[in-house]
Design a protein around this motif. Sequence first.
Motif, PDB file in Angstrom:
ATOM      1  N   PRO A   1      27.889 -11.644  35.792  1.00  0.00           N
ATOM      2  CA  PRO A   1      26.829 -11.871  36.750  1.00  0.00           C
ATOM      3  C   PRO A   1      26.970 -13.071  37.512  1.00  0.00           C
ATOM      4  CG  PRO A   1      25.927 -12.061  34.621  1.00  0.00           C
ATOM      5  CD  PRO A   1      27.148 -11.689  34.492  1.00  0.00           C
ATOM      6  N   ALA A   2      26.876 -12.901  38.836  1.00  0.00           N
ATOM      7  CA  ALA A   2      26.870 -14.472  39.602  1.00  0.00           C
ATOM      8  C   ALA A   2      25.625 -15.144  39.643  1.00  0.00           C
ATOM      9  CB  ALA A   2      26.840 -13.926  41.103  1.00  0.00           C
ATOM     10  N   THR A   3      25.330 -16.264  39.708  1.00  0.00           N
ATOM     11  CA  THR A   3      24.325 -17.195  39.310  1.00  0.00           C
ATOM     12  C   THR A   3      23.078 -16.528  40.291  1.00  0.00           C
ATOM     13  OG1 THR A   3      25.630 -18.970  39.331  1.00  0.00           O
ATOM     14  CG2 THR A   3      23.577 -19.657  39.564  1.00  0.00           C
ATOM     15  N   GLY A   4      22.040 -16.416  39.389  1.00  0.00           N
ATOM     16  CA  GLY A   4      20.729 -16.020  40.232  1.00  0.00           C
ATOM     17  C   GLY A   4      20.646 -14.397  40.342  1.00  0.00           C
ATOM     18  N   CYS A   5      21.607 -13.489  39.894  1.00  0.00           N
ATOM     19  CA  CYS A   5      21.471 -12.209  40.094  1.00  0.00           C
ATOM     20  C   CYS A   5      22.082 -11.608  38.991  1.00  0.00           C
ATOM     21  CB  CYS A   5      22.125 -11.885  41.323  1.00  0.00           C
ATOM     22  SG  CYS A   5      23.960 -12.031  41.420  1.00  0.00           S
TER      23      CYS A   5
ATOM     24  N   TRP B   1      24.645  -8.891  39.074  1.00  0.00           N
ATOM     25  CA  TRP B   1      25.794  -8.216  39.484  1.00  0.00           C
ATOM     26  C   TRP B   1      27.070  -9.209  39.561  1.00  0.00           C
ATOM     27  CZ3 TRP B   1      21.579  -8.786  42.662  1.00  0.00           C
ATOM     28  CH2 TRP B   1      22.027  -9.327  43.982  1.00  0.00           C
ATOM     29  N   VAL B   2      28.490  -8.793  39.537  1.00  0.00           N
ATOM     30  CA  VAL B   2      29.297  -9.117  39.882  1.00  0.00           C
ATOM     31  C   VAL B   2      29.696  -9.251  41.453  1.00  0.00           C
ATOM     32  CG1 VAL B   2      31.990  -9.112  39.566  1.00  0.00           C
ATOM     33  CG2 VAL B   2      30.555  -8.407  37.751  1.00  0.00           C
ATOM     34  N   ALA B   3      29.674 -10.589  41.865  1.00  0.00           N
ATOM     35  CA  ALA B   3      29.681 -11.080  43.316  1.00  0.00           C
ATOM     36  C   ALA B   3      30.925 -11.161  43.810  1.00  0.00           C
ATOM     37  CB  ALA B   3      28.624 -11.923  43.609  1.00  0.00           C
ATOM     38  N   ARG B   4      31.202 -11.006  45.028  1.00  0.00           N
ATOM     39  CA  ARG B   4      32.443 -11.417  45.580  1.00  0.00           C
ATOM     40  C   ARG B   4      32.906 -13.005  45.480  1.00  0.00           C
ATOM     41  NH1 ARG B   4      34.806  -9.283  50.637  1.00  0.00           N
ATOM     42  NH2 ARG B   4      36.553 -10.478  51.379  1.00  0.00           N
ATOM     43  N   SER B   5      32.103 -13.829  45.372  1.00  0.00           N
ATOM     44  CA  SER B   5      32.361 -15.331  45.162  1.00  0.00           C
ATOM     45  C   SER B   5      33.112 -15.389  43.684  1.00  0.00           C
ATOM     46  CB  SER B   5      30.976 -16.103  44.884  1.00  0.00           C
ATOM     47  OG  SER B   5      30.054 -15.635  44.025  1.00  0.00           O
ATOM     48  N   ASN B   6      33.007 -14.475  42.663  1.00  0.00           N
ATOM     49  CA  ASN B   6      33.652 -14.594  41.378  1.00  0.00           C
ATOM     50  C   ASN B   6      33.911 -13.055  40.649  1.00  0.00           C
ATOM     51  OD1 ASN B   6      34.581 -15.862  39.003  1.00  0.00           O
ATOM     52  ND2 ASN B   6      32.353 -15.732  38.147  1.00  0.00           N
ATOM     53  N   PRO B   7      35.012 -12.544  41.236  1.00  0.00           N
ATOM     54  CA  PRO B   7      35.166 -11.157  41.126  1.00  0.00           C
ATOM     55  C   PRO B   7      35.757 -11.187  39.766  1.00  0.00           C
ATOM     56  CG  PRO B   7      36.808 -12.003  42.444  1.00  0.00           C
ATOM     57  CD  PRO B   7      35.818 -13.195  42.410  1.00  0.00           C
TER      58      PRO B   7
ATOM     59  N   ARG C   1      28.930  -2.382  37.036  1.00  0.00           N
ATOM     60  CA  ARG C   1      27.427  -2.180  37.130  1.00  0.00           C
ATOM     61  C   ARG C   1      26.518  -3.340  36.808  1.00  0.00           C
ATOM     62  NH1 ARG C   1      27.023   3.054  32.963  1.00  0.00           N
ATOM     63  NH2 ARG C   1      24.633   2.680  33.552  1.00  0.00           N
ATOM     64  N   PRO C   2      25.239  -3.389  37.299  1.00  0.00           N
ATOM     65  CA  PRO C   2      24.455  -4.281  37.053  1.00  0.00           C
ATOM     66  C   PRO C   2      24.118  -4.580  35.645  1.00  0.00           C
ATOM     67  CG  PRO C   2      23.420  -2.950  38.790  1.00  0.00           C
ATOM     68  CD  PRO C   2      24.966  -2.122  38.306  1.00  0.00           C
ATOM     69  N   PHE C   3      24.077  -5.956  35.469  1.00  0.00           N
ATOM     70  CA  PHE C   3      23.707  -6.306  33.720  1.00  0.00           C
ATOM     71  C   PHE C   3      22.321  -6.058  33.616  1.00  0.00           C
ATOM     72  CE2 PHE C   3      27.886  -7.855  34.931  1.00  0.00           C
ATOM     73  CZ  PHE C   3      28.608  -8.211  33.742  1.00  0.00           C
ATOM     74  N   ARG C   4      22.160  -5.848  32.496  1.00  0.00           N
ATOM     75  CA  ARG C   4      20.886  -6.071  31.875  1.00  0.00           C
ATOM     76  C   ARG C   4      20.433  -7.263  31.376  1.00  0.00           C
ATOM     77  NH1 ARG C   4      21.201  -0.747  27.551  1.00  0.00           N
ATOM     78  NH2 ARG C   4      21.434   1.007  29.264  1.00  0.00           N
ATOM     79  N   ARG C   5      19.134  -7.709  32.047  1.00  0.00           N
ATOM     80  CA  ARG C   5      18.809  -9.311  31.454  1.00  0.00           C
ATOM     81  C   ARG C   5      18.285  -9.184  30.102  1.00  0.00           C
ATOM     82  NH1 ARG C   5      19.010 -12.553  35.724  1.00  0.00           N
ATOM     83  NH2 ARG C   5      19.082 -11.853  37.720  1.00  0.00           N
ATOM     84  N   LYS C   6      17.553  -8.192  29.680  1.00  0.00           N
ATOM     85  CA  LYS C   6      17.099  -8.057  28.354  1.00  0.00           C
ATOM     86  C   LYS C   6      17.589  -6.471  27.761  1.00  0.00           C
ATOM     87  CE  LYS C   6      13.165 -10.877  28.798  1.00  0.00           C
ATOM     88  NZ  LYS C   6      11.593 -11.225  28.712  1.00  0.00           N
TER      89      LYS C   6
END
Length: 429
Positions: free
Chosen positions: A256-260, A262-268, A415-420
């Motif tokens: 996941p990208a910083t502060g979110c 999900w996998v973002a374009r900035s760090n695929p 897919r979005p990551f679970r925080r907990k």
Amino acid sequence: MDPQAFIRLSIGSLGLRIYRTTSNSAKSGLQDFSSPCSCEIRLRGFPVQTIAVPLLSSPEVAPEIHSIASSFYLEESDLKALLTPGCFYANQACLEIAVFTGRKGSHCGVGIKRQQIGTFKLEVGPEWGEGKPVVLFSGWIGIGKNKKESGKPGAELHLRVKLDPDPRYVFQFEDVTTSSPQIVQLQGSIKQPIFSCKFSRDRVTQVDPLSTYWSTSDDGADVETERRERKGWKVKIHDLSGSAVAATFITTPFVPATGCDWVARSNPGAWLIVRPDACRPDSWQPWGKLEAWRERGIRDSICCRFHLLSEGQEGGEVLMSEILISAEKGGEFFIDTDRQLRTAATPIPSPQSSGDFSGLGPIVSGFVMSCRVQGEGKHSKPLVQLAMRHVTCVEDAAIFMALAAAVDLSIVACRPFRRKLRKGSRHSL
């Protein structure tokens, strides 16, 4: 392996001449338009394609004869539908090209209408189904609305319409990729096993030849690691004898990208696709790299960007495809220079490129492959089509199966990551 019959209908060598006349009709010449010209290309049963049309200012200038602006790929069922009159259609299906000046859109809430210059129509005939190369039309033709009233062409469209046989191999994964399914070739109602694939998410051992490319760490693939990143996934493609003929694995973890979450374009995340090295037994040769990330919006998409790795190309990477796939509904990943040049945000090699394209051959043009996958949480069994001209042996097909597996698993990996983690849950994919 027996291919299925497909034909490629290509429309190219586009150019437009628009004539102006004075009130006394004593003088005439080519009109200079400041607004852009475009055309809508329509064929029953296919999405409308909108293409820019170059406006030519000199009667001596002719468009490049081999340039391709648009293509349609037709299989037997498409041809049958086009050649069979329907209750709600005209008796004869046709290729229709409507030419416009001006932009389609609105300004301050007021609609701006394009001006239609004229239309070119070409009826679908029996020759479409003969499976032979044929030029259906080539040259200039008057399409201006005033050509009958004034006796002058008004506007002339230059185009070349051609049919070419473009046979394809069609394969399907018989189950989800994570279940290590068989891969069968489809020929009508016949399914012929061709490959098997082995999925694992375990870390590669040192005795595995793939460990040369693997980034190891001391951490175990425990629950906490799986919550923060997805790595260690690998798919090997085996032929019917059991020999590994292609493979793909994650080289850059999906995190996941910083502060979110999900996998973002900035760090695929990234996959490496490899094939056996013919010169060194038990060794692998890099063939391609697939990067994937999540694009957030009203409807989320997964972006898949594929580079062909080539020692002969400066920088070692050639961008071949960048495709958005709906995270919810799934979609199609493809390598097709005709479609990609119209839709890609970044350029890809033209058919005239002289780079070393490895297994794709010295010249890449038109359709190469497609892979249809399902969206998140759905039972995805990838359907893969390969152009026959890019497959000289079974091993060539295997490398595209590895690429298809990477595309399919990227939908899961993004897919979005679970925080907990919830109680009783082991991990989240």
